[in-house]
Design an enzyme around this catalytic site. Structure first.
Site, PDB file in Angstrom:
ATOM      1  N   HIS A 228       1.950   1.806  -3.517  1.00  0.00           N
ATOM      2  CA  HIS A 228       0.859   2.381  -4.326  1.00  0.00           C
ATOM      3  C   HIS A 228       0.687   3.870  -4.009  1.00  0.00           C
ATOM      4  CE1 HIS A 228      -0.177  -1.420  -5.987  1.00  0.00           C
ATOM      5  NE2 HIS A 228      -0.641  -1.936  -4.869  1.00  0.00           N
TER       6      HIS A 228
ATOM      7  N   THR B 167       0.828  -1.210   0.000  1.00  0.00           N
ATOM      8  CA  THR B 167       0.000   0.000   0.000  1.00  0.00           C
ATOM      9  C   THR B 167       0.862   1.260   0.000  1.00  0.00           C
ATOM     10  OG1 THR B 167      -1.722  -1.171   1.228  1.00  0.00           O
ATOM     11  CG2 THR B 167      -1.827   1.220   1.232  1.00  0.00           C
TER      12      THR B 167
END
Length: 255
Positions: free
Chosen positions: A42, A39
């Site tokens: 990202h 995450t």
């Protein structure tokens, strides 16, 4: 204190910041280790439209506590539970805290609303509910407990049974931990699927005693010859676009 900020694409700054006084349910941690999650990648790649703090696989030492904190003490080593729940809604009262939509202020919400620091900083403020004491594990290893929780959730959901043939797709840390958990739960044969470029991760999976490694850039999952024709359970820790191909190799009644 110092804190890291990120902005897409892959821009980083180290800033001097001040944290506010603690609220009654707050715990101030001196961060000792923080894992890098997919995450976070990202966020750094595309999602951080403006400068923001980041990092949620956090372990540290309690430096200060609010007036209503009783579950941890100054000087204790704690893990940070990255999610939280209200405890009073219908889902929570029925034991489905994972479905709570009225979460108590956790590290994400506090950081978003109040511009506080997160895991890549010298200190972080969390709600007492998110502080889990631990001992006997090095801080760097303890930071893996948060992704290990994802691996546990996968295995609990899929519920492998004794003598099942199991496929684990993706050999990141979560996939590798899932392999070990599935094996401990009694799987007969464990197959793993991953790109061949991740040689170290493939070697680690082999050291855990997997039946075979499917190199997806050379052999598509759907064309692999499984001993039972397919698998009884599959755990996908890869992008969602691989799921249709995994469905093609599920045995009747598979999960």
């Amino acid at each position: 204190m110092k804190a890291a900020f990120v902005k897409s694409p892959f821009k980083f700054e180290i800033r001097e910041v001040d944290l506010p006084p603690l609220k009654p349910n707050d715990v101030l941690l001196k961060i000792k280790a923080s894992g890098i999650c997919g995450t976070d990648l990202h966020t750094a790649r595309t999602e951080a439209k403006d400068w923001q703090t980041f990092g949620h696989e956090i372990v540290g030492i309690v430096e200060e506590i609010g007036s209503c904190v009783e579950n941890v003490k100054v000087g204790q080593s704690v893990l940070v539970e990255s999610g939280s729940f209200c405890g009073t809604c219908e889902n929570c009262r029925n034991g489905r805290v994972d479905l709570c939509h009225d979460r108590a202020p956790n590290v994400f919400i506090r950081a978003e609303k109040e511009n506080l620091t997160m895991g890549f900083a010298e200190k972080v403020i969390i709600d007492k509910q998110n502080a889990v004491p631990f001992e006997g594990v090095p801080f760097e290893e303890a930071s893996l407990v948060e992704p290990m929780g994802v691996a546990l959730d996968l295995t609990y959901t899929v519920d492998p049974r004794l003598n099942d043939d199991v496929l684990v797709v993706g050999l990141g840390p979560i996939g590798l931990m899932a392999v070990q958990i599935v094996k401990a739960m009694g799987a007969r044969r464990i197959f793993v699927a991953n790109h061949s470029r991740s040689k170290i991760r493939i070697d680690v999976a082999k050291s855990f005693g997997v039946e075979d490694v499917i190199l997806v850039d050379k052999t598509p999952i759907s064309s692999y010859k499984f001993p039972k024709g397919g698998v009884d359970r599959a755990l996908v820790t890869a992008p969602p676009y691989v799921i249709p191909e995994v469905l093609d190799v599920m045995n009747f009644g598979g999960v």
